[in-house]
Scaffold this active site. Sequence first.
Site, PDB file in Angstrom:
ATOM      1  N   GLN A 224       0.839  -1.191   0.000  1.00 25.59           N
ATOM      2  CA  GLN A 224       0.000   0.000   0.000  1.00 25.59           C
ATOM      3  C   GLN A 224       0.878   1.247   0.000  1.00 25.59           C
ATOM      4  O   GLN A 224       1.817   1.360   0.782  1.00 25.59           O
ATOM      5  CB  GLN A 224      -0.909   0.011   1.226  1.00 25.59           C
ATOM      6  N   CYS A 348     -10.530  -1.869  -3.693  1.00 23.59           N
ATOM      7  CA  CYS A 348      -9.944  -0.635  -4.201  1.00 23.59           C
ATOM      8  C   CYS A 348     -10.764  -0.033  -5.327  1.00 23.59           C
ATOM      9  O   CYS A 348     -10.405   1.022  -5.852  1.00 23.59           O
ATOM     10  CB  CYS A 348      -8.506  -0.859  -4.653  1.00 23.59           C
TER      11      CYS A 348
END
Length: 396
Positions: A224, A348
């Site tokens: 991330q 996402c």
Amino acid sequence: MTRGRQRRPRRRVPRGESRVGQRFEALVGPVAHGGHCIVRLPEPESRVVFTRHAVPGERVVLEITEGTDGDRFWRGDAVEVLEASPDRVDAPCPVAGPGLCGGCDFQHVAVPAQRSLKAAVVREQLVRLAHLDPDHPLVADLVVEQVPGDVDGLRWRTRTRFVRTPDGRQGLRKHRSHDVVPVEDCLITLRHRSSDDVPVPATRTVVAAGTSHDFGIADDGFWQVHPGAPTALVETVLELLDPQPGESVLDLYAGVGLFARFLGDRVGEDARIVAVEGDREATRHARLNLAGFGRARAQAGSVDQVLETSFDEPFDLVVLDPPREGARAGVVAQVVDRAPRAVAYVACDPAALARDVASFAGHGYRLEALRAFDLFPMTHHVECVALFTRTGPDLR
């Protein structure tokens, strides 16, 4: 935590006379998924124009950037603002704007308003694709939460891939284009470096829920990019799943084992933990990161193919962290076949999440909780964590 590469736009076959470069005065409509707003041109054009660099409610002059007479919709940029929204701000980056760098979608919008726009997109996708009730609290009351680790939406990106201009300068690409804009300092990058790539350290330390773990990753492996993301996501998954000692865990699209490792702290060393990941190098790191859990196993392979042939026993808990296209119906069916009491889904892409919400509902699993996080300030991207259970309320 594998993520697919962003696909480049397909070359389109012209369908009539081009409208590129033509300008229209228009009222900006609602935000849409993808970093643009909807503008509906009246007759004689009668077209929807997906318009960047605008804010809902503004009156603008837009310029068509893609579109012909035969296209159902056009694309455009707001090149002049006639009546500005109170949420409009001056973009902090000198290369953010029409015809410039395509890396950011919302630098012209105040950061709190960016989060409101992202929440509106998530709500719209859940209503339109998952057929959820727009008045249900999980939908109507959804907010996009701030995550520590950026400064007013800037200096958060720990990894940035630059390209080179024809004369050798560092740059980034324009929106939906191969053209490169020189960029001396990308303001959303955590620390500016004059290189083609800001490297990811080989080890990352994550502190979450009062526990700290180190994770080995490949130099070019996925992690991330917002420094606050791993902690926020791990703590949310733990809170929603509420893992108990001895429960079995199936971690899908597991990356280097981030969720599996912290879940292992809760379920215990003797509990069954299986992490499935498509990238072999990430799986190798997952095995090292899960060392010490006697019944933990990291399996390399495509998630859908692995689930078709292996690990068909029941699991108490499942974590899904699929790439942008989502888990899709086949994987959802395989997951519910394991009869978990709870599934945590890290998404996402809100459209993919909404489609998978509908798939879970078809198997008797209802959306029981939903949170959203601003892990990508200044862009249209938003991360969601959803909880599915067999006993949750029916939102449809």
